[in-house]
Design an enzyme around this catalytic site. Structure first.
Site, PDB file in Angstrom:
ATOM      1  N   GLY A 107       0.820  -1.221   0.000  1.00 44.45           N
ATOM      2  CA  GLY A 107       0.000   0.000   0.000  1.00 44.45           C
ATOM      3  C   GLY A 107       0.853   1.270   0.000  1.00 44.45           C
ATOM      4  N   TYR A 108       0.162   2.375   0.162  1.00 42.60           N
ATOM      5  CA  TYR A 108       0.795   3.707   0.037  1.00 42.60           C
ATOM      6  C   TYR A 108       1.930   3.896   1.053  1.00 42.60           C
ATOM      7  CZ  TYR A 108       0.926   8.872   0.440  1.00 42.60           C
ATOM      8  OH  TYR A 108       1.308  10.191   0.517  1.00 42.60           O
ATOM      9  N   ASP A 154       0.419  -9.039   2.103  1.00 39.19           N
ATOM     10  CA  ASP A 154      -0.658  -8.132   1.695  1.00 39.19           C
ATOM     11  C   ASP A 154      -1.670  -8.922   0.881  1.00 39.19           C
ATOM     12  OD1 ASP A 154      -2.113  -5.939   0.307  1.00 39.19           O
ATOM     13  OD2 ASP A 154      -0.517  -4.659   1.086  1.00 39.19           O
ATOM     14  N   ASP A 160      -4.102 -12.953   3.467  1.00 36.36           N
ATOM     15  CA  ASP A 160      -5.080 -12.139   4.182  1.00 36.36           C
ATOM     16  C   ASP A 160      -4.970 -12.392   5.688  1.00 36.36           C
ATOM     17  OD1 ASP A 160      -7.524 -11.048   5.206  1.00 36.36           O
ATOM     18  OD2 ASP A 160      -8.283 -11.113   3.146  1.00 36.36           O
ATOM     19  N   SER A 189      -4.108   6.400  13.933  1.00 34.89           N
ATOM     20  CA  SER A 189      -4.495   7.570  13.156  1.00 34.89           C
ATOM     21  C   SER A 189      -4.939   8.694  14.078  1.00 34.89           C
ATOM     22  CB  SER A 189      -5.663   7.175  12.250  1.00 34.89           C
ATOM     23  OG  SER A 189      -6.248   8.310  11.667  1.00 34.89           O
ATOM     24  N   TYR A 233     -14.353   3.366  11.327  1.00 36.60           N
ATOM     25  CA  TYR A 233     -12.915   3.247  11.019  1.00 36.60           C
ATOM     26  C   TYR A 233     -12.086   3.697  12.230  1.00 36.60           C
ATOM     27  CZ  TYR A 233      -8.326   4.700   9.407  1.00 36.60           C
ATOM     28  OH  TYR A 233      -6.968   4.884   9.313  1.00 36.60           O
ATOM     29  N   LYS A 275      -9.537   1.646  15.051  1.00 31.94           N
ATOM     30  CA  LYS A 275      -8.171   2.009  15.463  1.00 31.94           C
ATOM     31  C   LYS A 275      -8.093   2.135  16.990  1.00 31.94           C
ATOM     32  CE  LYS A 275      -6.195   2.282  11.403  1.00 31.94           C
ATOM     33  NZ  LYS A 275      -5.195   1.290  11.005  1.00 31.94           N
ATOM     34  N   ASN A 306     -11.028  10.113  -1.909  1.00 32.85           N
ATOM     35  CA  ASN A 306     -11.698  10.729  -0.759  1.00 32.85           C
ATOM     36  C   ASN A 306     -10.859  11.870  -0.206  1.00 32.85           C
ATOM     37  OD1 ASN A 306     -13.875   8.814  -0.452  1.00 32.85           O
ATOM     38  ND2 ASN A 306     -12.320   7.344   0.207  1.00 32.85           N
ATOM     39  N   LEU A 355      -7.970  14.960   0.083  1.00 34.21           N
ATOM     40  CA  LEU A 355      -7.775  16.222  -0.640  1.00 34.21           C
ATOM     41  C   LEU A 355      -6.673  16.163  -1.706  1.00 34.21           C
ATOM     42  CD1 LEU A 355      -8.414  19.269  -0.918  1.00 34.21           C
ATOM     43  CD2 LEU A 355      -6.665  19.681   0.818  1.00 34.21           C
TER      44      LEU A 355
HETATM   45  P1  NAD Z   1      -3.378   1.447   1.799  1.00 35.72           P
HETATM   46  O1  NAD Z   1      -4.776   1.012   1.585  1.00 35.72           O
HETATM   47  O2  NAD Z   1      -2.624   2.034   0.653  1.00 35.72           O
HETATM   48  O3  NAD Z   1      -2.523   0.236   2.389  1.00 35.72           O
HETATM   49  C1  NAD Z   1      -3.077  -0.749   3.228  1.00 35.72           C
HETATM   50  C2  NAD Z   1      -2.673  -2.102   2.667  1.00 35.72           C
HETATM   51  O4  NAD Z   1      -3.208  -3.135   3.501  1.00 35.72           O
HETATM   52  C3  NAD Z   1      -3.229  -2.349   1.248  1.00 35.72           C
HETATM   53  O5  NAD Z   1      -2.151  -2.723   0.405  1.00 35.72           O
HETATM   54  C4  NAD Z   1      -4.242  -3.470   1.420  1.00 35.72           C
HETATM   55  O6  NAD Z   1      -4.282  -4.313   0.296  1.00 35.72           O
HETATM   56  C5  NAD Z   1      -3.700  -4.180   2.664  1.00 35.72           C
HETATM   57  N1  NAD Z   1      -4.717  -4.919   3.452  1.00 35.72           N
HETATM   58  C6  NAD Z   1      -5.894  -4.448   3.919  1.00 35.72           C
HETATM   59  N2  NAD Z   1      -6.526  -5.415   4.613  1.00 35.72           N
HETATM   60  C7  NAD Z   1      -5.708  -6.503   4.617  1.00 35.72           C
HETATM   61  C8  NAD Z   1      -5.810  -7.813   5.162  1.00 35.72           C
HETATM   62  N3  NAD Z   1      -6.889  -8.198   5.833  1.00 35.72           N
HETATM   63  N4  NAD Z   1      -4.797  -8.664   4.963  1.00 35.72           N
HETATM   64  C9  NAD Z   1      -3.694  -8.313   4.248  1.00 35.72           C
HETATM   65  N5  NAD Z   1      -3.550  -7.083   3.705  1.00 35.72           N
HETATM   66  C10 NAD Z   1      -4.550  -6.194   3.880  1.00 35.72           C
HETATM   67  O7  NAD Z   1      -3.392   2.465   3.026  1.00 35.72           O
HETATM   68  P2  NAD Z   1      -2.245   3.404   3.597  1.00 35.72           P
HETATM   69  O8  NAD Z   1      -2.647   4.794   3.339  1.00 35.72           O
HETATM   70  O9  NAD Z   1      -0.928   2.935   3.177  1.00 35.72           O
HETATM   71  O10 NAD Z   1      -2.462   3.149   5.156  1.00 35.72           O
HETATM   72  C11 NAD Z   1      -1.700   2.209   5.871  1.00 35.72           C
HETATM   73  C12 NAD Z   1      -2.211   2.160   7.302  1.00 35.72           C
HETATM   74  O11 NAD Z   1      -2.123   3.447   7.872  1.00 35.72           O
HETATM   75  C13 NAD Z   1      -3.672   1.734   7.428  1.00 35.72           C
HETATM   76  O12 NAD Z   1      -3.801   0.911   8.558  1.00 35.72           O
HETATM   77  C14 NAD Z   1      -4.399   3.039   7.639  1.00 35.72           C
HETATM   78  O13 NAD Z   1      -5.578   2.865   8.385  1.00 35.72           O
HETATM   79  C15 NAD Z   1      -3.377   3.833   8.414  1.00 35.72           C
HETATM   80  N6  NAD Z   1      -3.531   5.285   8.261  1.00 35.72           N
HETATM   81  C16 NAD Z   1      -3.576   5.818   7.001  1.00 35.72           C
HETATM   82  C17 NAD Z   1      -3.767   7.193   6.842  1.00 35.72           C
HETATM   83  C18 NAD Z   1      -3.892   7.810   5.476  1.00 35.72           C
HETATM   84  O14 NAD Z   1      -4.503   8.867   5.357  1.00 35.72           O
HETATM   85  N7  NAD Z   1      -3.331   7.218   4.426  1.00 35.72           N
HETATM   86  C19 NAD Z   1      -3.860   8.013   7.983  1.00 35.72           C
HETATM   87  C20 NAD Z   1      -3.774   7.433   9.248  1.00 35.72           C
HETATM   88  C21 NAD Z   1      -3.620   6.057   9.365  1.00 35.72           C
HETATM   89  C1  WQD Z   2      -8.607  17.169   4.312  1.00 40.73           C
HETATM   90  C2  WQD Z   2      -9.345  18.499   4.202  1.00 40.73           C
HETATM   91  C3  WQD Z   2     -11.720  18.221   3.878  1.00 40.73           C
HETATM   92  C4  WQD Z   2     -11.444  16.318  -0.054  1.00 40.73           C
HETATM   93  C5  WQD Z   2      -8.951  11.567   6.459  1.00 40.73           C
HETATM   94  C6  WQD Z   2      -9.480  10.569   7.432  1.00 40.73           C
HETATM   95  C7  WQD Z   2      -8.466  10.311   8.511  1.00 40.73           C
HETATM   96  C8  WQD Z   2      -7.105   9.948   7.938  1.00 40.73           C
HETATM   97  C9  WQD Z   2      -6.668  10.906   6.876  1.00 40.73           C
HETATM   98  C10 WQD Z   2      -6.836   7.561   7.943  1.00 40.73           C
HETATM   99  C11 WQD Z   2     -10.675  18.508   4.957  1.00 40.73           C
HETATM  100  C12 WQD Z   2     -11.095  18.859   2.666  1.00 40.73           C
HETATM  101  C13 WQD Z   2     -11.136  16.921   1.143  1.00 40.73           C
HETATM  102  C14 WQD Z   2     -12.119  17.084  -1.049  1.00 40.73           C
HETATM  103  C15 WQD Z   2     -12.099  18.981   0.425  1.00 40.73           C
HETATM  104  N1  WQD Z   2      -7.094   8.654   7.325  1.00 40.73           N
HETATM  105  N2  WQD Z   2     -11.447  18.229   1.387  1.00 40.73           N
HETATM  106  N3  WQD Z   2     -12.417  18.369  -0.762  1.00 40.73           N
HETATM  107  O1  WQD Z   2     -10.662  14.191   6.411  1.00 40.73           O
HETATM  108  O2  WQD Z   2      -8.595  15.200   7.472  1.00 40.73           O
HETATM  109  O3  WQD Z   2      -8.716  12.781   7.150  1.00 40.73           O
HETATM  110  O4  WQD Z   2      -7.710  11.078   5.902  1.00 40.73           O
HETATM  111  O5  WQD Z   2      -6.626   7.387   9.101  1.00 40.73           O
HETATM  112  O6  WQD Z   2      -8.976   9.281   9.277  1.00 40.73           O
HETATM  113  O7  WQD Z   2     -10.652  11.076   8.012  1.00 40.73           O
HETATM  114  O8  WQD Z   2      -8.449  14.184   5.174  1.00 40.73           O
HETATM  115  O9  WQD Z   2      -7.770  14.619   2.862  1.00 40.73           O
HETATM  116  O10 WQD Z   2     -10.116  13.799   3.316  1.00 40.73           O
HETATM  117  O11 WQD Z   2      -9.480  16.102   3.956  1.00 40.73           O
HETATM  118  O12 WQD Z   2     -12.397  20.141   0.623  1.00 40.73           O
HETATM  119  O13 WQD Z   2     -12.429  16.576  -2.133  1.00 40.73           O
HETATM  120  O14 WQD Z   2      -9.700  18.695   2.816  1.00 40.73           O
HETATM  121  O15 WQD Z   2     -12.976  18.760   4.142  1.00 40.73           O
HETATM  122  O16 WQD Z   2     -10.855  19.799   5.456  1.00 40.73           O
HETATM  123  P1  WQD Z   2      -9.233  14.169   6.599  1.00 40.73           P
HETATM  124  P2  WQD Z   2      -8.954  14.608   3.745  1.00 40.73           P
END
Ligand code: NAD
Ligand code: WQD
Length: 341
Positions: free
Chosen positions: A10-11, A31, A58, A124, A148, A152, A197, A199
């Site tokens: 993932g990312y 993954d 998985d 998160s 979600y 966490k 989803n 920004l």
């Molecule tokens: P992502 O979706 O790009 O990566 C998550 C990876 O986990 C994916 O490759 C997916 O295929 C794998 N996966 C999901 N469920 C699985 C399972 N049951 N078994 C095996 N693999 C599985 O997401 P990301 O942005 O890289 O986020 C990584 C972690 O960080 C996540 O736990 C996410 O909740 C957390 N996080 C992300 C953000 C964000 O905004 N990107 C912010 C805070 C926390």
């Molecule tokens: C950022 C700002 C929106 C999209 C989310 C999850 C959080 C974490 C990170 C995993 C906000 C605005 C967004 C758009 C907009 N993920 N926005 N137009 O909501 O802070 O956090 O991602 O843990 O749990 O909730 O991030 O990037 O969605 O939004 O105006 O099309 O951009 O309202 O102010 P958010 P976001």
């Protein structure tokens, strides 16, 4: 060190895998490719010029997990695997609790059996819900507002109980703020499926012409320009935070539970992010103001001082790097990894 990276395709996982390999660790990625593809790992492999050890599986499948832990002797686990879309979690709460909470329980059980007791968990800032005081410290109440975030918070509680039950566990819960950006090569980055989803992926897809116009969700918040304020953190800094947390845990004389914010401490509004991105690409981003998105908070940014104090880690990259690297990734890969398929 041999590190198991769940969700490593993932990312954030792919950027962290690259940094672990760069510093000489051995990595196995596990993954299920639910939200990713093996192309990210092929790209990591090209960047490091080494093959990647990848197991498709998985966390929900206990047989697969058991096989994984019988096959390899890991020293620690960095656990990214999880579902992360807030809106989807409201529509499908059982799927989120099952995948995130049960998946983590399965992982912990296998780790315990194999006597591997060092874990970094992707938490998160979403666990804080609508923070009452800013910047947000780790002491702020945990009050998630969606399934979600609840998943966490539940996992954090499980990890805390586990540490209380057995002082050999060394666990870091890293509460990420808003990860953005990409590797400076433009080779790996964030590849959301469908309409983004978040920004920054949306902004960069408007810039490439893949989307027509960004909807800015509300300009009537109690913030300097009325739009939402967030703590955006470059994914390269975030990945480095995991390496720092692994080092910190390794140097502890005994078990430890660490809960720590990974953010920059600086908030930017939606309009400030658009403006910075426009400056990077040298052209305007088309946007319109629409109503607030349900569940959004006005402002959220970290107090990152604990991470600096304990981990000697501090975000080094600013808004300009975030925009430049996002743009390099997006313009080189307008359809993400799908170009390759
Ligand atoms: P992502 O979706 O790009 O990566 C998550 C990876 O986990 C994916 O490759 C997916 O295929 C794998 N996966 C999901 N469920 C699985 C399972 N049951 N078994 C095996 N693999 C599985 O997401 P990301 O942005 O890289 O986020 C990584 C972690 O960080 C996540 O736990 C996410 O909740 C957390 N996080 C992300 C953000 C964000 O905004 N990107 C912010 C805070 C926390
Ligand atoms: C950022 C700002 C929106 C999209 C989310 C999850 C959080 C974490 C990170 C995993 C906000 C605005 C967004 C758009 C907009 N993920 N926005 N137009 O909501 O802070 O956090 O991602 O843990 O749990 O909730 O991030 O990037 O969605 O939004 O105006 O099309 O951009 O309202 O102010 P958010 P976001």
């Amino acid at each position: 060190m041999h590190i198991l990276v769940t969700g490593g395709a993932g990312y954030i996982g792919s950027h962290t895998t690259l940094q672990l390999l760069e510093r000489g660790d051995t990595v196995t990625v596990f993954d299920n490719l639910n939200n990713s593809s093996t192309i990210s790992l092929e790209r990591v492999s090209q960047l490091i010029d080494k093959p990647i050890n990848f197991i498709q599986g998985d966390l929900i499948d206990t047989n697969e997990l058991h096989k994984l832990f019988s096959q390899f002797q890991f020293d620690s686990v960095v656990h990214f695997a999880g579902l992360k879309a807030v809106g989807e979690s409201v529509a499908q709460p059982l799927r989120y609790y099952q995948n995130n909470v049960s998946g983590t329980l399965n992982l912990l059980q296998e780790m315990q059996k194999a006597n591997i007791k060092t874990l970094i968990f992707s938490s998160s800032a979403t666990v804080y819900g609508d923070p009452q005081a800013l910047p947000v410290t780790e002491e702020a109440p945990v009050k998630p507002t969606n399934p979600y975030g609840q998943s966490k918070a539940m996992i954090e509680k499980i990890l805390s109980d586990l540490c209380d039950s057995d002082s050999e566990w060394r666990i870091a819960c890293l509460r990420y703020f808003n990860p953005v950006g990409a590797h400076p090569s433009g080779y790996i980055g964030e590849d959301p499926s469908g309409i983004p989803n978040n920004l920054m992926p949306f902004v960069s897809q408007v810039a490439t012409g893949l989307r027509e116009c960004l909807s800015v969700f509300g300009n009537d918040y109690d913030t300097p320009d009325g739009t939402g304020v967030r703590d955006y953190i470059h994914v390269m800094d975030l990945a480095q935070g995991h390496l720092a947390a692994l080092d910190y845990l390794a140097n502890q004389p005994s078990g430890k539970l660490l809960t720590i914010n990974l953010g920059t401490g600086r908030g930017y509004s939606v309009l400030e992010m658009i403006e910075a991105f426009e400056k990077t690409i040298g052209k305007p981003i088309s946007y319109r103001i629409v109503g607030r998105r349900s569940g959004d908070v006005a402002s959220c940014y970290a107090d990152p001082s604990l991470a600096e104090k304990l981990l000697d880690w501090k975000a080094a990259r600013g808004i300009e790097d975030m925009c430049i690297d996002t743009w390099r990734w997006q313009s080189n890969n307008p359809r993400g990894y799908r170009e390759q398929q």
